[in-house]
Design an enzyme around this catalytic site. Sequence first.
Site, mmCIF file in Angstrom:
data_model
loop_
_atom_site.group_PDB
_atom_site.id
_atom_site.type_symbol
_atom_site.label_atom_id
_atom_site.label_comp_id
_atom_site.label_asym_id
_atom_site.label_seq_id
_atom_site.Cartn_x
_atom_site.Cartn_y
_atom_site.Cartn_z
ATOM 1 C CG ASP A 88 28.876 -3.518 -18.985
ATOM 2 O OD1 ASP A 88 29.499 -4.380 -18.336
ATOM 3 O OD2 ASP A 88 27.898 -2.902 -18.533
ATOM 4 C CG ASP A 92 25.995 -7.354 -15.190
ATOM 5 O OD1 ASP A 92 25.635 -8.268 -15.948
ATOM 6 O OD2 ASP A 92 26.680 -7.549 -14.168
#
Length: 294
Positions: free
Chosen positions: A49, A51
């Site tokens: 991922d 963020d």
Amino acid sequence: MWRSRGDGPERERLAEMAGEASADAAVAMEAQADVPPAPPDLTAAAFFDVDNTMMMGASIFHFARGLAARKYFTTSDLAGFAWQQIKFRVGGRESHSGVQSSREQALSFVAGKTVAEMNQVGEEIYDELMADKIWSGTRALAEMHLNAGQRVWLVTATPVELAAIISRRLGLTGALGTVAEHVDGVYTGRLVGDLLHGRAKAHAVRALAAREGLNLRRCTAYSDSSNDIPMLSVCGTAVAVNPDAGLREVARARGWEIRDFRTGRKAAKIGVPSVLGAGALAGAVAAGMAYRRR
């Protein structure tokens, strides 16, 4: 403005469509890029991922700041993104409604713009506002997989073109991201399926694994958010990085590893070691970067 449509089966259908479109885009970008020879470990890969996992804060907010500085929209428009970013950084947790609102707002501003223009602007904004926000500890984990001969992919709700820029600058294999429809090189203002968020990420990882011949039981997934539990669950090894409260609880219950770079120290490791071994992971941990005051 682009919005998700429907609930239940319709929502799932859009999530699956988003995942398939993201995998197709990722494979196409990989084919067009000047990539190194195939790695020796062809069936294992890592999925990160972006963020608050690979990057401090929300990549789409940093992108929006750069667009605002270039007069693509007004300072007042940016205030909405700023509020979402403050909640994200202070609370450390994404809500689906918050992600939906902030990213749909940001994505809507590219409608009518060309893909080439947004790619050029994205390169500039990465250098200005994103390069110094990469978590050094998470980057070291990604490089550990690369050094083991595995491919490394980013998986994010950020537009796939921006995700690809981040991936390329970090020396990774590629990226899965939200696919914005474009015709003749111009964005139409519509998404292909839905945002690549939640269950859509899991669909994208499965779809890419099918296209690339990956064995998901040999793959590793990394995220900070409980929203990514579906993606973490489809891989043989899951690692919670800078986890929110929900993910930390699930990680402890399921015996997943936890890595926290926000405090500048290694979080306690729980559960089984990763496919590359506990020693390799421990050696990959680096001190977290401090938040920059704005």
